[in-house]
Design an enzyme around this catalytic site. Structure first.
Site, short mmCIF file in Angstrom:
data_model
loop_
_atom_site.label_atom_id
_atom_site.label_comp_id
_atom_site.label_asym_id
_atom_site.label_seq_id
_atom_site.Cartn_x
_atom_site.Cartn_y
_atom_site.Cartn_z
N GLU A 30 60.02 -26.80 -33.68
CA GLU A 30 59.60 -25.45 -33.31
C GLU A 30 60.77 -24.76 -32.61
OE1 GLU A 30 56.03 -23.11 -30.90
OE2 GLU A 30 56.24 -25.27 -30.71
N ASN B 69 49.39 -16.01 -31.18
CA ASN B 69 50.22 -16.30 -30.02
C ASN B 69 51.69 -16.20 -30.36
OD1 ASN B 69 47.62 -18.46 -29.45
ND2 ASN B 69 48.20 -17.01 -27.87
N ARG C 102 48.61 0.91 -37.62
CA ARG C 102 49.59 1.29 -38.65
C ARG C 102 50.56 0.16 -38.99
NH1 ARG C 102 49.18 5.90 -35.38
NH2 ARG C 102 48.24 7.68 -36.47
N ASP D 157 41.18 -23.30 -27.85
CA ASP D 157 40.78 -23.72 -26.51
C ASP D 157 40.07 -22.61 -25.74
OD1 ASP D 157 42.92 -22.04 -26.07
OD2 ASP D 157 44.07 -23.44 -24.86
N GLY D 158 39.93 -21.42 -26.35
CA GLY D 158 39.30 -20.31 -25.67
C GLY D 158 40.18 -19.64 -24.64
N ASP E 166 48.72 -27.95 -30.05
CA ASP E 166 49.89 -27.53 -29.27
C ASP E 166 49.92 -28.32 -27.95
OD1 ASP E 166 52.26 -26.18 -28.88
OD2 ASP E 166 51.33 -24.33 -28.15
N ALA F 66 52.26 -22.48 -21.60
CA ALA F 66 53.25 -23.44 -22.09
C ALA F 66 52.52 -24.57 -22.80
CB ALA F 66 54.09 -23.98 -20.93
N GLY F 67 52.21 -24.35 -24.07
CA GLY F 67 51.41 -25.33 -24.81
C GLY F 67 49.96 -25.29 -24.35
#
Length: 387
Positions: A131, A221, A229, A250-251, A277, A311-312
């Site tokens: 990543e 994210n 537009r 995870d909400g 993640d 962060a993750g």
């Protein structure tokens, strides 16, 4: 000596439909068949699961760490073993250890560890997800901006070479840092290209899909959003049938109503699938850890830098499945597909994983009626059983 075994006594979900009064026959690490309970082979060892459900193993294409270990901090085959074992207890039978943007030296070490893990056939190891570091500074998220940079010829060659040493190699990149012709070359070499951490608009994203990108990393994210537009990368991932897209359920990362809307709108054949993640915290009671020299704090179900940046995620796969079923309201079968069948297809592994069918890997999860993980098998071998 026969390696055949039969698992019975549970309702079976094969990835497409449910089977009652049936059994799964396993031989040599592969699914031999699903048969009626009355037709269980006499010569096979029989395991009675005593109720609940037997479903395909979960496949997680974005796992930064687990068991107290981050791949960035310990890019070794031992770390990969630890990460895979930590996630197995939550139903994940195949995963991509994920390296977040780092130095060229750490990246090289992670690739070498992945090659060693593939050669050693580490249970649960499917390949690597790199990543970054070829992302957009505007959408860096928790990635260290000092380490983000454009892709070079050497970077491209390294990815192509690494792909030959492991079943799956996935890289997340941004059009801002990588030319479209490089995406075409990577895809042609079998590297899966996912767009993420990018401010690219809809037209650019669709052009990169045409160049060979087939995925979007953690939908909504660290990407340009849907506007009236300008649909952005998020809009392209949903409207573009060639895209599959990971979702952190995870909400916290994405609102449940946004998830439901995206699922209704997603154009096929690509699907939205679940990713965790996950970070080092999974399977531990850690309250903090470091990422690229910065402290990440675990609190209230989330992981954040000191400035509040996510962060993750502090998430495992069975929790994501439960969230999709109980909160978003998905049929359980569809929530299970999002954790198994759809990521298998997105990773080019649908011929081997994601279903319980003849010739498929015997990667299975036994679930209680309350959707707790009771037992897990990878290649027909039990790797976890709840006491």
């Amino acid at each position: 000596m026969s390696t055949r075994q039969t698992l019975t006594g549970a309702r079976i979900f094969d990835g497409d439909r449910w089977h009652d009064d049936a059994a799964v026959v396993v031989d040599g690490g592969l699914i031999e068949a699903i048969v009626a309970r009355a037709d269980v082979p006499a010569a096979a060892q029989t395991v009675n699961l005593g109720g609940g459900m037997l479903v395909p193993g979960f496949i997680d294409l974005q796992v930064n760490g687990g068991g107290g270990v981050m791949l960035n901090d310990a890019p070794s085959v031992e770390a990969i073993r630890t990460i895979c074992a930590a996630h197995a207890r939550y139903g994940t039978t195949a995963l991509l250890p994920t390296l977040i943007t780092d130095t060229p030296q750490i990246t090289e070490a992670a690739v070498a560890a992945g090659e060693e893990a593939a050669a050693a056939e580490v249970p649960g190891f499917l390949g690597l997800h790199l990543e970054g570091p070829h992302l957009s500074l505007a959408r860096k998220g928790a990635h260290d901006p000092k380490l983000i940079r454009p892709m070079t010829d050497a970077d491209q060659a390294g990815l192509v070479a690494a792909r030959t040493k492991m079943p799956v190699l996935l890289t997340t990149l941004a059009p801002e840092s990588v030319e479209a012709w490089r995406v075409t070359a990577l895809a042609g070499a079998g590297v899966i290209v996912s767009l993420g951490h990018s401010d690219a608009g809809y037209d650019v994203a669709m052009a990169y899909a045409g160049a060979g990108a087939t995925m979007a990393t953690h939908l909504f994210n660290a990407m340009s959003q849907i506007g009236n537009r300008e649909p952005g990368l998020a809009g392209a991932a949903i409207d573009g049938g060639g895209f599959s897209a990971g979702l952190i359920a995870d909400g916290i990362h994405v609102h449940s109503a946004t998830m439901a809307t995206a699922l209704r709108a997603k154009r096929g054949p690509g699907h939205i699938f679940l990713v965790t993640d996950a970070m080092a915290t999974i399977g531990t009671d850690m309250t903090s850890f470091t990422l690229n020299g910065r402290t990440v704090y675990r609190k209230d179900g989330s992981l954040r830098l000191a400035d509040g940046t996510l962060a993750g995620a502090d998430l495992d796969m069975i929790s994501a499945v439960r969230f999709m079923h109980r909160v978003v309201g998905l049929d359980l079968a569809e929530a299970l597909r999002m954790a198994s069948l759809y990521p298998a297809d997105a990773a080019g592994q649908g011929h081997r994983r994601g279903r319980l069918a003849a010739g498929m890997a015997a990667d299975m999860v036994a679930l209680s009626e309350g959707l707790d993980v009771s037992a897990v098998w990878i290649g027909g071998s039990k790797v976890f059983a709840r006491a």
